[in-house]
Design an enzyme around this catalytic site. Structure first.
Site, mmCIF file in Angstrom:
data_model
loop_
_atom_site.group_PDB
_atom_site.id
_atom_site.type_symbol
_atom_site.label_atom_id
_atom_site.label_comp_id
_atom_site.label_asym_id
_atom_site.label_seq_id
_atom_site.Cartn_x
_atom_site.Cartn_y
_atom_site.Cartn_z
ATOM 1 N N GLU A 272 0.877 -1.177 0.000
ATOM 2 C CA GLU A 272 0.000 0.000 0.000
ATOM 3 C C GLU A 272 0.914 1.228 0.000
ATOM 4 O O GLU A 272 1.928 1.218 0.694
ATOM 5 C CB GLU A 272 -0.892 0.008 1.245
ATOM 6 N N HIS A 290 -8.378 0.094 1.334
ATOM 7 C CA HIS A 290 -8.199 0.163 2.804
ATOM 8 C C HIS A 290 -9.188 1.152 3.445
ATOM 9 O O HIS A 290 -8.785 2.114 4.097
ATOM 10 C CB HIS A 290 -6.754 0.537 3.162
HETATM 11 P P1 NAD Z 1 -8.320 -7.901 17.767
HETATM 12 O O1 NAD Z 1 -7.018 -7.758 18.463
HETATM 13 O O2 NAD Z 1 -9.571 -7.564 18.500
HETATM 14 O O3 NAD Z 1 -8.484 -9.401 17.211
HETATM 15 C C1 NAD Z 1 -7.462 -10.091 16.563
HETATM 16 C C2 NAD Z 1 -7.619 -11.558 16.985
HETATM 17 O O4 NAD Z 1 -6.743 -12.347 16.180
HETATM 18 C C3 NAD Z 1 -7.244 -11.823 18.449
HETATM 19 O O5 NAD Z 1 -8.311 -12.472 19.105
HETATM 20 C C4 NAD Z 1 -6.003 -12.718 18.354
HETATM 21 O O6 NAD Z 1 -5.938 -13.687 19.392
HETATM 22 C C5 NAD Z 1 -6.204 -13.376 17.010
HETATM 23 N N1 NAD Z 1 -5.013 -13.870 16.323
HETATM 24 C C6 NAD Z 1 -3.771 -13.356 16.305
HETATM 25 N N2 NAD Z 1 -2.985 -14.061 15.475
HETATM 26 C C7 NAD Z 1 -3.752 -15.053 14.954
HETATM 27 C C8 NAD Z 1 -3.535 -16.107 14.043
HETATM 28 N N3 NAD Z 1 -2.346 -16.266 13.459
HETATM 29 N N4 NAD Z 1 -4.545 -16.942 13.770
HETATM 30 C C9 NAD Z 1 -5.760 -16.795 14.360
HETATM 31 N N5 NAD Z 1 -6.031 -15.809 15.244
HETATM 32 C C10 NAD Z 1 -5.044 -14.945 15.524
HETATM 33 O O7 NAD Z 1 -8.192 -7.037 16.436
HETATM 34 P P2 NAD Z 1 -9.385 -6.432 15.547
HETATM 35 O O8 NAD Z 1 -9.738 -5.080 16.045
HETATM 36 O O9 NAD Z 1 -10.424 -7.461 15.388
HETATM 37 O O10 NAD Z 1 -8.590 -6.225 14.169
HETATM 38 C C11 NAD Z 1 -8.268 -7.324 13.347
HETATM 39 C C12 NAD Z 1 -7.446 -6.865 12.158
HETATM 40 O O11 NAD Z 1 -8.189 -5.904 11.390
HETATM 41 C C13 NAD Z 1 -6.126 -6.175 12.503
HETATM 42 O O12 NAD Z 1 -5.133 -6.641 11.609
HETATM 43 C C14 NAD Z 1 -6.381 -4.706 12.206
HETATM 44 O O13 NAD Z 1 -5.190 -4.030 11.842
HETATM 45 C C15 NAD Z 1 -7.332 -4.827 11.038
HETATM 46 N N6 NAD Z 1 -8.152 -3.639 10.783
HETATM 47 C C16 NAD Z 1 -8.406 -3.320 9.482
HETATM 48 C C17 NAD Z 1 -9.165 -2.210 9.190
HETATM 49 C C18 NAD Z 1 -9.442 -1.825 7.757
HETATM 50 O O14 NAD Z 1 -9.621 -0.657 7.479
HETATM 51 N N7 NAD Z 1 -9.494 -2.780 6.850
HETATM 52 C C19 NAD Z 1 -9.689 -1.406 10.216
HETATM 53 C C20 NAD Z 1 -9.448 -1.782 11.535
HETATM 54 C C21 NAD Z 1 -8.666 -2.895 11.812
#
Ligand code: NAD
Length: 318
Positions: A272, A290
Site C-alpha cells: 500500500e 483500505h
Molecule cells: P483484535 O485484536 O480484537 O483481534 C485479533 C484476533 O486475532 C485476536 O483475538 C487474536 O488472538 C487473534 N489472532 C492473532 N494471530 C492469529 C492467528 N495467526 N490466527 C488466528 N487468530 C489470531 O483485532 P481487531 O480489532 O479485530 O482487528 C483485526 C485486524 O483488522 C487487525 O489486523 C487490524 O489491523 C485490522 N483492521 C483493518 C481495518 C481496515 O480498514 N481494513 C480497520 C481496523 C482494523
C-alpha cells in the site's frame, strides 16, 4: 484551560464534547516539521495515521500530557517511550469494528454475484453484449445457509460473525487465543439472541468453509499461503479486510487462476498504496483501498470515544 491539537481532524461531535467540557480544540493542521515548536503550546494531541508522535517530538514538548489516536493502530506513536515520560496514550480499538465487518459482506455479496466484473463491464454496447454478460453472471450463489470461516475471532471477527448469523449462515471460528464462548446478536426491533461460538482448528475451518474471512493482526508469516489454498473447498471465496501480508498474494493469484478459489475481496495489500497490478486488474477480485473503518458512523464513534477518554483522563488529574 486545556489546549488540544486535533492534528488529523476530529469528528464534530467529539469536538463539541471536548469544548463543552472546557477544552480548547484546535483543528488547524500543523505540518510534521513544524510540530516540535508549535506543539509546545498544547497539553494534548490527537492523531489518526498521518501525524507521527515519535521520541524526539515527545522530548521537545515537555508540556504534552496525552496522545490520542483515533482508530486502532498506534504504529505512528512511540507508545512505550511516551508512557515512560508520563504521557498517556489512548486509542479507540473497538469503534470501527462494525464498519469493517460490513465491508466484509460488501465483498462477499460482490464476489458471489460477480459484481466486481459486472461493474467493470457495464454499461454495455447493445443487447448482444448485455445478453452475453447476463449468461456469464448467471451462476451466482447465495450466502444464506453457507459456512463462513473466521480466522481471528477478536473485535472485528466477532462483528463479522454476528452479521453472518443474521444472514442465516453457519460460522466456524479459529483464534490462537479464543476468548468469548457466546455472542449476543441484536436483531431488528431490539430482539436479542445469544449464539454459542463454534471454534475449531485452523485447517478444519479452512477445509470446511465456503468463505473465509481474515481478522488477524499483521505477522511476518502469511496466515493464508499456498498450503492453505490447497486445503480450501474448490470454489471457496476469501476476504481480507485485516492487514496486508496476512495473505500470500502470489499464492492467491495462483488459486484464483486455477479455479481453486472462486473470488477474493481485498481491502488491504502488501504494497500500500501501490498494490501489484495483477491484483488490481483481476476479474475475480473485488477491491477497496483500505476503507474498512471509513464510515461516518465509525468516525463519530471514534470521536466520541476519544473525547470521553480525554475528558476522563484530565478529570482524574484535576
Ligand atoms: P483484535 O485484536 O480484537 O483481534 C485479533 C484476533 O486475532 C485476536 O483475538 C487474536 O488472538 C487473534 N489472532 C492473532 N494471530 C492469529 C492467528 N495467526 N490466527 C488466528 N487468530 C489470531 O483485532 P481487531 O480489532 O479485530 O482487528 C483485526 C485486524 O483488522 C487487525 O489486523 C487490524 O489491523 C485490522 N483492521 C483493518 C481495518 C481496515 O480498514 N481494513 C480497520 C481496523 C482494523
Amino acid at each position: 484551560m486545556i489546549k488540544l491539537l486535533a492534528n488529523d481532524g476530529i469528528d464534530p461531535v467529539g469536538k463539541q464534547m471536548l469544548e463543552a467540557a472546557g477544552f480548547t480544540v484546535d483543528t488547524t493542521f500543523i505540518p510534521q516539521d513544524e510540530l516540535p515548536v508549535k506543539l509546545q503550546a498544547y497539553d494534548a494531541i490527537t492523531v489518526r495515521s498521518a501525524t507521527k508522535v515519535r521520541k524526539a517530538l515527545i522530548d521537545q514538548c515537555p508540556n504534552l500530557k496525552l496522545i490520542g489516536r483515533g482508530g486502532v493502530g498506534v504504529d505512528n506513536i512511540d507508545v512505550e517511550y511516551a508512557k515512560e515520560k508520563g504521557v498517556a496514550v489512548y486509542n479507540t480499538p473497538a469503534a470501527s469494528s462494525a464498519s469493517v465487518a460490513e465491508l466484509v459482506f460488501g465483498h462477499l455479496f460482490t464476489g458471489v454475484r460477480f459484481l466486481q466484473d459486472a461493474n467493470r463491464k457495464m454499461p454495455v454496447e447493445g443487447d448482444t453484449k448485455f445478453n452475453d454478460l447476463k449468461k456469464a453472471y448467471a451462476k451466482g450463489i447465495e450466502l444464506r445457509g453457507k459456512t463462513i470461516g473466521i480466522l481471528g475471532f477478536g473485535r472485528i471477527g466477532r462483528e463479522t460473525a454476528k452479521i453472518a448469523y443474521g444472514l442465516g449462515m453457519e460460522v466456524l471460528a479459529f483464534d490462537v487465543h479464543p476468548s468469548v464462548t457466546e455472542l449476543e446478536l441484536v436483531l431488528g426491533g431490539g430482539v436479542k439472541v445469544n449464539v454459542p461460538v463454534q471454534y475449531t482448528e485452523k485447517d478444519e475451518v479452512i477445509a470446511k468453509s465456503d468463505f473465509i474471512s481474515l481478522h488477524v493482526p499483521y505477522s511476518h508469516e502469511p496466515v493464508i499461503g499456498a498450503r492453505e489454498f490447497t486445503l480450501m473447498k474448490k470454489g471457496a471465496g476469501l476476504v481480507n479486510c485485516s492487514r496486508g501480508g496476512t495473505v500470500d498474494e502470489s499464492a492467491l493469484l495462483d488459486a484464483l487462476n486455477s479455479g481453486q478459489l472462486a473470488f477474493a475481496g481485498l481491502d488491504v495489500f502488501d504494497n500500500e498504496p501501490t498494490p501489484r497490478a495483477e491484483l488490481l486488474q483481476h476479474a475475480k477480485i473485488s477491491l477497496t483501498p483500505h476503507i474498512g473503518a471509513s464510515t461516518n458512523e465509525a468516525q463519530e464513534r471514534i470521536g466520541v470515544e476519544l473525547a470521553t477518554l480525554i475528558i476522563n483522563h484530565f478529570k482524574q488529574l484535576a
